[in-house]
Scaffold this motif. Sequence first.
Motif, mmCIF file in Angstrom:
data_model
loop_
_atom_site.group_PDB
_atom_site.id
_atom_site.type_symbol
_atom_site.label_atom_id
_atom_site.label_comp_id
_atom_site.label_asym_id
_atom_site.label_seq_id
_atom_site.Cartn_x
_atom_site.Cartn_y
_atom_site.Cartn_z
ATOM 1 N N GLY A 142 0.812 -1.203 0.000
ATOM 2 C CA GLY A 142 0.000 0.000 0.000
ATOM 3 C C GLY A 142 0.847 1.254 0.000
ATOM 4 O O GLY A 142 2.046 1.239 0.300
ATOM 5 N N LEU A 143 0.212 2.382 -0.318
ATOM 6 C CA LEU A 143 0.867 3.684 -0.380
ATOM 7 C C LEU A 143 0.398 4.550 0.779
ATOM 8 O O LEU A 143 -0.646 4.318 1.388
ATOM 9 N N ALA A 144 1.193 5.565 1.096
ATOM 10 C CA ALA A 144 0.801 6.556 2.095
ATOM 11 C C ALA A 144 -0.012 7.650 1.418
ATOM 12 O O ALA A 144 0.245 8.012 0.266
ATOM 13 N N ASP A 145 -1.000 8.163 2.132
ATOM 14 C CA ASP A 145 -1.935 9.133 1.558
ATOM 15 C C ASP A 145 -1.575 10.545 1.993
ATOM 16 O O ASP A 145 -1.703 10.899 3.165
ATOM 17 N N LEU A 146 -1.113 11.363 1.053
ATOM 18 C CA LEU A 146 -0.870 12.789 1.292
ATOM 19 C C LEU A 146 -1.775 13.650 0.420
ATOM 20 O O LEU A 146 -1.497 14.838 0.205
ATOM 21 N N SER A 147 -2.861 13.058 -0.068
ATOM 22 C CA SER A 147 -3.762 13.799 -0.948
ATOM 23 C C SER A 147 -4.438 14.959 -0.226
ATOM 24 O O SER A 147 -4.850 15.932 -0.862
ATOM 25 N N PHE B 247 -0.614 16.304 -2.408
ATOM 26 C CA PHE B 247 0.564 15.571 -2.867
ATOM 27 C C PHE B 247 0.233 14.172 -3.392
ATOM 28 O O PHE B 247 1.122 13.461 -3.855
ATOM 29 N N GLY B 248 -1.008 13.755 -3.273
ATOM 30 C CA GLY B 248 -1.403 12.449 -3.778
ATOM 31 C C GLY B 248 -0.887 11.300 -2.929
ATOM 32 O O GLY B 248 -0.624 11.439 -1.724
ATOM 33 N N GLN B 249 -0.734 10.120 -3.563
ATOM 34 C CA GLN B 249 -0.245 8.913 -2.898
ATOM 35 C C GLN B 249 1.268 8.818 -3.065
ATOM 36 O O GLN B 249 1.807 9.145 -4.131
ATOM 37 N N VAL B 250 1.960 8.370 -2.019
ATOM 38 C CA VAL B 250 3.419 8.261 -2.078
ATOM 39 C C VAL B 250 3.856 6.900 -1.547
ATOM 40 O O VAL B 250 3.141 6.234 -0.791
ATOM 41 N N VAL B 251 5.054 6.513 -1.938
ATOM 42 C CA VAL B 251 5.621 5.220 -1.547
ATOM 43 C C VAL B 251 5.812 5.162 -0.028
ATOM 44 O O VAL B 251 6.250 6.126 0.601
ATOM 45 N N ALA B 252 5.504 4.017 0.546
ATOM 46 C CA ALA B 252 5.702 3.781 1.975
ATOM 47 C C ALA B 252 6.688 2.634 2.151
ATOM 48 O O ALA B 252 6.481 1.541 1.623
ATOM 49 N N TYR B 253 7.771 2.901 2.872
ATOM 50 C CA TYR B 253 8.757 1.850 3.144
ATOM 51 C C TYR B 253 9.266 1.981 4.574
ATOM 52 O O TYR B 253 9.024 2.981 5.257
ATOM 53 N N ASP B 254 9.960 0.953 5.028
ATOM 54 C CA ASP B 254 10.478 0.887 6.394
ATOM 55 C C ASP B 254 11.731 1.750 6.487
ATOM 56 O O ASP B 254 12.788 1.395 5.958
ATOM 57 N N GLY B 255 11.645 2.887 7.180
ATOM 58 C CA GLY B 255 12.771 3.798 7.276
ATOM 59 C C GLY B 255 13.897 3.295 8.154
ATOM 60 O O GLY B 255 15.031 3.797 8.049
#
Length: 972
Positions: free
Chosen positions: A524-529, A533-541
């Motif tokens: 899934g993607l992160a929601d910044l809409s 900013f729309g949808q952005v990549v979500a990964y383990d930082g």
Amino acid sequence: MMRKQLFKPALLSIAVGSAMYSAHAFSQDTLTSNPDEDVEVIAVKGIRGSLIRAQAVKMDNTSIVEAISAEDIGKLPDSSIAESLARLPGLAGERVGGRTSGISVRGFKEDFTGTSLNGRELIGIGDNRGVEYDLYPSEIMTGATIYKTTDASLLVQGIGGTVDLQTVRPLAAQETLTLTGTLERGGNDSDNPEFDNEGHRYALSFVEKFADDTLGVALAIASTESPRNERKYGVWGYGDNNGALLPFGLDTQAISRVLERDTVSGIVQWRPGDNWDIVVDVLDIDYSDSGVIRGFIEPFELDAASLSGSGANSTGTQINANPVLRTDPAQKDGELSTYGINLTYHLNDSWSVELDVADSESSKRDLRGESYAGLSRNGAALAPADERSRDFVMSPDGIVFTGSNGLGAFADPSMLQLAGPQPWGGGMASLADQFATDVLRADGETYNYINAQDGFLNFADFEEELTTARFETFGLVDWGIIRKVNVGVAYSDRYKSKDNKGFFATASSYPQSEAIPEQYLYNGLADLSWAGFGQVVAYDGFAPYNDGEYTLNDAGLLEPDRLGDTFEVNEEVTTLFAKFDFETDLAGFFVTGNVGAQYVQTDQSSTGYIGIVGANFKVCDADNDGQVDASCIQSISDDYSHFLPSLNINVELAENQYVRFAASKTISRARIDQMKASGFVKFDQNINLIAIPNTAEDVAEYGSPWSKFQGNPTLRPLEANNFDLSFENYFEDEGYVSLALFYKDLVNWTRDGNQTIDFTNDPTNDGANYFIPGFHDRTVGADGLVGPDGTEYSPGTYLTPPDLGTFSFFEDGLEGEVKGAEFTAQVPLSMLADMLEGFGIAGSATIIDAELSDGTAIPGQSDRVYSLTAYYETGGFEIRVAATDRSEYLTYQRGGSNKIEQATRDGITQVDAQVSYDFADSGIDYLKGLRVSLQGTNLTDEDEETRDGNGLVTLRREFGPSYMLNFNYNFY
């Protein structure tokens, strides 16, 4: 002539709310009580019962106080004691991360308010002395008393007042076994795919008595998992851009965190004989607050031709967008434990002695990683500026994007690069050789340390220990008007340390860049809409740190302000005190009160570091051995004493009507972070600042890249002379009105000192020259440069910074005053009509006029705080709606490099509600111990906002409401 107050709710409070008394108060109550006197014990429960008990405490106290009280352990209705405190008259809550955590008393933040647990000083787990009240679950508490005026026996003091939290005393409480379960749901869904908005709380508490009620045991165990989902809008400030007020840069994130807290509170009370009372108590709290801060941070550039509108209202296009997708994993872990023993021995019917010894320890690691991703590593070729654009709408509420071009890669993990898109690596100048390459950037220069920052691992470790001992004697005497004497000595030894650490992170692909590894990605993607900013990549930082993808370099020897924020503070305090209670008739009025004083001797010291970059570009590491040079270490100590008198007078004008007057001198010790011996010389690597002309006039107008800061271990406590006058009329068991006026003459407050110095010849450090060629200078790049004063610099121009900058420090001597009024009313509406039986309202208004002599505000002070609670209770059914409104106020927050900075919060109105049903009178036997409640907080969805002088939002945090479904079952 001696008279005894016979207000029934007061006796009720003693009978069923005796847990409201702290450990050292037991001997006083014992000396003054009559064992043959009949005490009316009435089982009063629910909202009305808690109001009656709290009102009784307020009436019976010789000081001006507020109180909250539960009928039994585990019965306070809120998730933490902070929520309950925030609704009291004269108090105001401050939200941290969406939860009420800080508490201001009469306009003074918790750093300037004493906090105790059963009469003992309580430590926190933060940067300073202030206690994080949301750390303490309501399930372990039986109540709290807030002292707005003081007396000589109240050793935990503050200019704002004292908050005394209370746990149960098992021999004075009813036996019970209570199980509590709560389901929690946030009103905001999580914008990050790896988190949700659901949580829970569980608690078990019991009180048992043994050996013919001479031995009592109380245990409370509470576990919490509470989610928080936040939307944060932030900017780097606003400036005039072609007639429009637009941000210099953007800082927008979707934040998800989970609080996990496990608490154990145990109390053993033993009376082995008629003369002994022994209480041992233990409290242990483990907690973790973990999550992710994910979003964009980037500079903002306007396409001037697209601009429409002016001032705070405009539309247009951002060009040359090169966003940094920051994925910041956050992990805050802490533990607090306190152990204490209280021994009371009654010498005879009139005299007793008491010894109280306690030790408290806390530790915390506050860790925040930073992992950067973007279109490419900075320095690589990008699409033309106008092909990386966003359309925007600007208003006083900030900037929102309505469309974008050329930025679709942020939703495609195969196109997004795990590398720093912005040239933020200037802090690694001393490691230039490590990052030197033959690979050319798009501008023809080779990649170097400027291009090598792909993340940062930022953390601070805090340790604190407080040991206290108190010995005192109580006596009933007949010395004229003096009826009771309390004399004693107390000692405390405090240690607190902060170790500020950090590491620069560089991806293994440097100087190239690679896509984010597939194993790091979440489904899934992160929601910044919501910010455009729309949808952005979500990964383990944390993943690139854990698997070695990042090369780490210790920032402690590269950033002087980090080393300059590492310190230890020690404080030893010895207090002698004496209090004399008096009773007399004066002109036909019954007068009671007390007079006394404290003599306080303090020895304080601090050890820290002065962080300065050396010729090798490293901080305090001239011999390159990785250890701090001895010349950078310094220790400073000081000692002083205070005499603190106090007077409380209470006049009974008529039955249950009182006038109270109080006068005292109180102190609040300086903030821990201000008392550190540490300091640093800082240089901002921004080439626009380096280009400021070397004149005093230009530095005054445009600023300087240079700055110096140092703490002050010799700071004296903040000090105030206090005067209070109140009228209180108790007209019903659950009804009263009061009006209180207060004045605080602030005779010493910590001042922010500032001085302009020459950083090539520092007069405050034996003429030191901090300028280092190759580190503090710059050569203008291929695109040229326009300086802040409008000067144009061609490519290749050599720039050196101005010599002048600011030296900031702390000093004593600031004065001020606080004038305020509090009006409180608690009214059962059955007074107006029988048909309104069960209905009631409780409200308060606090108006404060306060200012320090330099025009600055007092942290935590709102000009107005209003609260109103409406309730209804009948046949086990209860409903309560509470609203609290406070105006804007100054506070502190965690800033860059883990340091504390000031911030102004906008006013807020928060509405909470609770509906519950107690099955005790339901007629269903197996449900008689059950109580079910539904609670909602922040029902009006209030945001937390900070605005600048133009009224533009610079920071907004949106938390949303939260809801809790609670099941509470008493087995007996």
